[in-house]
Design an enzyme around this catalytic site. Structure first.
Site, mmCIF file in Angstrom:
data_model
loop_
_atom_site.group_PDB
_atom_site.id
_atom_site.type_symbol
_atom_site.label_atom_id
_atom_site.label_comp_id
_atom_site.label_asym_id
_atom_site.label_seq_id
_atom_site.Cartn_x
_atom_site.Cartn_y
_atom_site.Cartn_z
ATOM 1 N N ASN A 91 53.435 44.293 29.968
ATOM 2 C CA ASN A 91 52.742 43.613 31.054
ATOM 3 C C ASN A 91 51.889 42.525 30.413
ATOM 4 O OD1 ASN A 91 51.293 42.778 33.244
ATOM 5 N ND2 ASN A 91 50.589 44.828 33.842
ATOM 6 N N ARG A 132 56.980 43.364 33.455
ATOM 7 C CA ARG A 132 56.435 43.226 34.803
ATOM 8 C C ARG A 132 56.229 41.745 35.102
ATOM 9 N NH1 ARG A 132 50.396 43.038 36.701
ATOM 10 N NH2 ARG A 132 50.772 43.037 38.931
ATOM 11 N N HIS A 142 52.093 44.231 43.934
ATOM 12 C CA HIS A 142 51.933 45.677 43.667
ATOM 13 C C HIS A 142 53.136 46.469 44.189
ATOM 14 C CE1 HIS A 142 47.215 45.495 43.758
ATOM 15 N NE2 HIS A 142 47.662 45.281 42.538
ATOM 16 N N HIS A 155 46.821 51.057 47.602
ATOM 17 C CA HIS A 155 46.707 50.861 46.153
ATOM 18 C C HIS A 155 45.356 50.170 45.926
ATOM 19 C CE1 HIS A 155 48.296 49.742 42.037
ATOM 20 N NE2 HIS A 155 47.230 48.970 42.166
ATOM 21 N N GLY A 213 42.689 44.951 41.628
ATOM 22 C CA GLY A 213 43.358 44.330 42.759
ATOM 23 C C GLY A 213 43.618 45.447 43.768
ATOM 24 N N ARG A 234 38.292 39.462 44.243
ATOM 25 C CA ARG A 234 38.946 38.584 45.221
ATOM 26 C C ARG A 234 38.431 38.848 46.624
ATOM 27 N NH1 ARG A 234 44.553 40.501 43.269
ATOM 28 N NH2 ARG A 234 44.542 39.732 41.139
ATOM 29 N N ASP A 254 33.156 46.495 39.193
ATOM 30 C CA ASP A 254 33.581 47.877 38.966
ATOM 31 C C ASP A 254 32.981 48.782 40.051
ATOM 32 O OD1 ASP A 254 33.687 50.612 38.021
ATOM 33 O OD2 ASP A 254 34.252 49.777 36.069
ATOM 34 N N GLY A 302 43.022 53.042 40.420
ATOM 35 C CA GLY A 302 41.704 53.424 39.889
ATOM 36 C C GLY A 302 40.706 53.931 40.913
ATOM 37 N N GLU A 310 53.024 52.602 37.208
ATOM 38 C CA GLU A 310 53.888 51.419 37.261
ATOM 39 C C GLU A 310 54.766 51.315 36.024
ATOM 40 O OE1 GLU A 310 50.224 49.329 38.535
ATOM 41 O OE2 GLU A 310 51.611 47.936 39.483
HETATM 42 P P1 ADP Z 1 43.876 47.483 37.666
HETATM 43 O O1 ADP Z 1 43.998 46.893 39.022
HETATM 44 O O2 ADP Z 1 43.130 46.615 36.703
HETATM 45 O O3 ADP Z 1 45.128 48.127 37.124
HETATM 46 P P2 ADP Z 1 42.906 50.211 38.018
HETATM 47 O O4 ADP Z 1 43.913 50.688 38.973
HETATM 48 O O5 ADP Z 1 42.844 50.808 36.668
HETATM 49 O O6 ADP Z 1 42.849 48.644 37.893
HETATM 50 O O7 ADP Z 1 41.483 50.397 38.707
HETATM 51 C C1 ADP Z 1 40.333 49.955 38.052
HETATM 52 C C2 ADP Z 1 39.148 50.207 38.937
HETATM 53 O O8 ADP Z 1 39.084 51.601 39.307
HETATM 54 C C3 ADP Z 1 37.834 49.951 38.205
HETATM 55 O O9 ADP Z 1 37.427 48.628 38.367
HETATM 56 C C4 ADP Z 1 36.896 50.881 38.888
HETATM 57 O O10 ADP Z 1 36.203 50.158 39.880
HETATM 58 C C5 ADP Z 1 37.737 51.901 39.586
HETATM 59 N N1 ADP Z 1 37.429 53.275 39.166
HETATM 60 C C6 ADP Z 1 37.849 53.942 38.084
HETATM 61 N N2 ADP Z 1 37.316 55.191 38.052
HETATM 62 C C7 ADP Z 1 36.524 55.298 39.146
HETATM 63 C C8 ADP Z 1 35.690 56.332 39.686
HETATM 64 N N3 ADP Z 1 35.557 57.503 39.094
HETATM 65 N N4 ADP Z 1 35.048 56.063 40.838
HETATM 66 C C9 ADP Z 1 35.175 54.871 41.438
HETATM 67 N N5 ADP Z 1 35.937 53.882 40.991
HETATM 68 C C10 ADP Z 1 36.598 54.074 39.861
#
Ligand code: ADP
Length: 391
Positions: free
Chosen positions: A7, A88, A177, A203, A207, A236, A277, A325, A379
Site C-alpha cells: 500500500n 492497493r 474503501h 468503516h 478515513g 476530512r 485521533d 480503527g 484489507e
Molecule cells: P486508517 O484509516 O489510517 O487505516 P485505522 O482504521 O487504523 O485508520 O483507524 C485509525 C483511527 O482509529 C485512529 O485515528 C483512532 O482515532 C482510532 N482508534 C484506534 N483505537 C481507538 C480506540 N480504542 N478508541 C477510539 N478510537 C480508536
C-alpha cells in the site's frame, strides 16, 4: 506460498507478507516520511524487528531497502517464496470492477486516472513502478478501492449535475474503501449464515465511509468522486454544501489548492478539535471540552443520518456492522450510534459492546430488530486473496 501486499502512499509505503490461506501476516513493514530528513523503515518478522532511521530519498530506495530487510531479517523472498504482489489502488474509475493483472496497459490506465484521485493514484503508481522493477519475476495484481462499488445503480452513482459536463469529466460516485466493505459484508453473511441480507457497513478509521450492501452487491456508499464525501473523518469534512467552496473562494480569497488542503487535511475531527485521533477527542470531551463534545455529536449524528437513509433506500435493514480503527475499538461511539436507533428497535448488549476483542462478534440482543456486529477489517488479506484469484 505468500502474497506481498503493498500500500504505497504519497510519503509512505506499508507492506505485509500474507498467507492467503491462513490469513496470517507473516511479516509486516513500514517506510515512513519518504523524502524527508527523518525517514524511518521498520520491518517485523515474528519477534524480530529492525528499524532504520534516516533519510529515505524516494519510493525506490524505500522499497529496495525493505526488500533487503526481507533477506536480512527474514523471511527470504527468493526461490519462489511469493506467488504474487498485490497493490492497493484507490481509483479504478469505470474501467475496473475487480482485480487486474498489472501490465503496461493497466499501469497506463492507473496513470490516466490520476486526475480523479490526485492525492492517491500518483503515490500508488510510484509503488507499482518500483515494485515491478525490483520483483520482475512475480505477477503483480492491482486491487481497486472503487471496484466493489462499480455495481452501484445509476440512482446512487449519478450526481444531479449537467449531464454533458459530468460525462466529459467522468464525474460520478466511485466510492472508496471498497475492499474493506466487500470483505466485511462477506464475513457478516458468513457469521449470520445468510446471503440475502440488507446490510450497512460502517468503516470508521482515519478515513470513514458507509456502504449499503444488498445480497452481497453494493447499492450505496458515502464516498463519492473522491474519498472526501460522506461521513466526518479524521481530517476530512465529509458532506458539506459545495457552495462553501464558492463562498471561501470569493469572500475568503482562498485558492482551489488551499481549499483542497483545508477540506482534506484540516477539517473533520481535526478541524473541529485540533486533534484527528478519536482517542484524544474522547479524552478532551471527558475532560469537559465543549468543542470535543460537539465534534463527537456531529460525528455520530452524521452516521445515524446515513443509516436512516440507507435503511430507507434498501426498504429495510438486517445488519449494521462496525469496522476499522474507531469502529472496532470505540465502544462509546457504538453505544452512542445504536442508542440513537433505539426507537427503531435496534438494541445491543452493553456488556458485549464494552468487552475488548480482536474477533468478529455480534453485539445485538436477541430481540433487536437488526443484527449489530463488529467485524475487524483485513484489507491486506482481502487484497492477497483477490491477487491469488488471478494467478
Ligand atoms: P486508517 O484509516 O489510517 O487505516 P485505522 O482504521 O487504523 O485508520 O483507524 C485509525 C483511527 O482509529 C485512529 O485515528 C483512532 O482515532 C482510532 N482508534 C484506534 N483505537 C481507538 C480506540 N480504542 N478508541 C477510539 N478510537 C480508536
Amino acid at each position: 506460498m505468500s502474497v506481498l501486499v503493498i500500500n504505497s502512499g504519497s510519503s509512505s509505503i506499508k507492506y505485509q507478507l500474507v498467507d492467503p490461506d491462513t490469513g496470517e501476516a507473516v511479516a509486516t513493514g513500514l517506510v515512513e516520511r519518504i523524502g524527508e530528513e527523518n525517514g524511518l523503515i521498520r520491518h517485523t518478522y515474528g519477534d524480530r524487528v529492525r528499524e532504520i532511521e534516516g533519510p529515505v530519498a524516494d519510493h525506490g530506495v524505500g522499497l529496495e531497502t525493505a526488500i533487503g530487510l526481507f533477506e536480512e531479517i527474514g523471511p527470504s523472498l527468493t526461490d519462489g517464496a511469493i506467488r504474487a504482489v498485490g497493490h492497493r489502488v484507490v481509483q479504478g474509475g469505470k474501467y475496473f470492477d475487480g482485480p487486474a493483472l498489472i501490465d503496461d496497459a493497466v499501469q497506463a490506465k492507473i496513470e490516466e486516472l490520476c486526475p480523479l484521485a490526485p492525492l492517491h493514484n500518483p503515490a500508488h503508481l510510484k509503488g507499482i513502478v518500483v515494485a515491478r522493477r525490483l520483483l520482475p519475476d512475480v505477477p503483480h495484481v492491482v486491487v481497486f478501492d472503487t471496484a466493489f462499488f462499480q455495481s452501484l445503480p445509476d440512482e446512487a452513482a449519478v450526481y444531479a449535475l449537467d449531464r454533458d459536463i459530468a460525462e466529459r469529466y467522468e464525474v460520478r460516485r466511485y466510492g472508496a474503501h471498497g475492499t474493506s466493505h466487500h470483505y466485511v459484508s462477506g464475513r457478516v453473511a458468513d457469521i449470520l449464515g445468510r446471503d440475502d441480507l440488507r446490510q450497512i457497513v460502517l468503516h470508521l478509521g482515519n478515513g470513514a465511509s458507509v456502504s449499503a450492501v444488498e445480497s452481497g452487491r453494493a447499492v450505496e456508499t458515502s464516498m463519492g468522486l473522491t474519498p472526501l464525501e460522506g461521513l466526518v473523518m479524521g481530517t476530512r469534512t465529509g458532506d458539506i454544501d459545495p457552495a462553501v467552496v464558492f463562498h471561501l473562494a470569493r469572500v475568503g480569497g482562498m485558492s482551489i489548492d488551499e481549499l483542497d488542503t483545508l477540506f482534506n487535511r484540516g477539517s473533520g475531527l481535526k478541524g473541529l478539535t485540533g486533534e484527528n485521533d478519536m482517542r484524544l477527542v474522547r479524552s478532551m470531551a471527558a475532560a469537559g471540552d465543549e468543542r470535543a463534545r460537539t465534534a463527537l455529536d456531529v460525528y455520530a449524528h452524521r452516521i445515524v443520518k446515513y443509516i436512516g437513509a440507507y435503511a430507507a433506500t434498501m426498504g429495510g435493514l438486517d445488519a449494521i456492522t462496525f469496522t476499522a480503527g474507531v469502529g472496532e475499538n470505540d465502544a462509546d461511539l457504538r453505544a452512542d450510534v445504536i442508542g440513537r436507533l433505539e426507537p427503531f428497535g435496534v438494541k445491543i448488549n452493553q456488556e458485549l459492546n464494552a468487552a475488548r476483542s480482536k474477533e468478529p462478534r455480534i453485539l445485538s440482543t436477541a430481540d433487536s430488530r437488526v443484527a449489530v456486529l463488529v467485524v475487524p477489517t483485513n484489507e491486506e488479506l482481502a487484497i492477497a486473496r483477490q491477487a491469488m484469484s488471478l494467478v
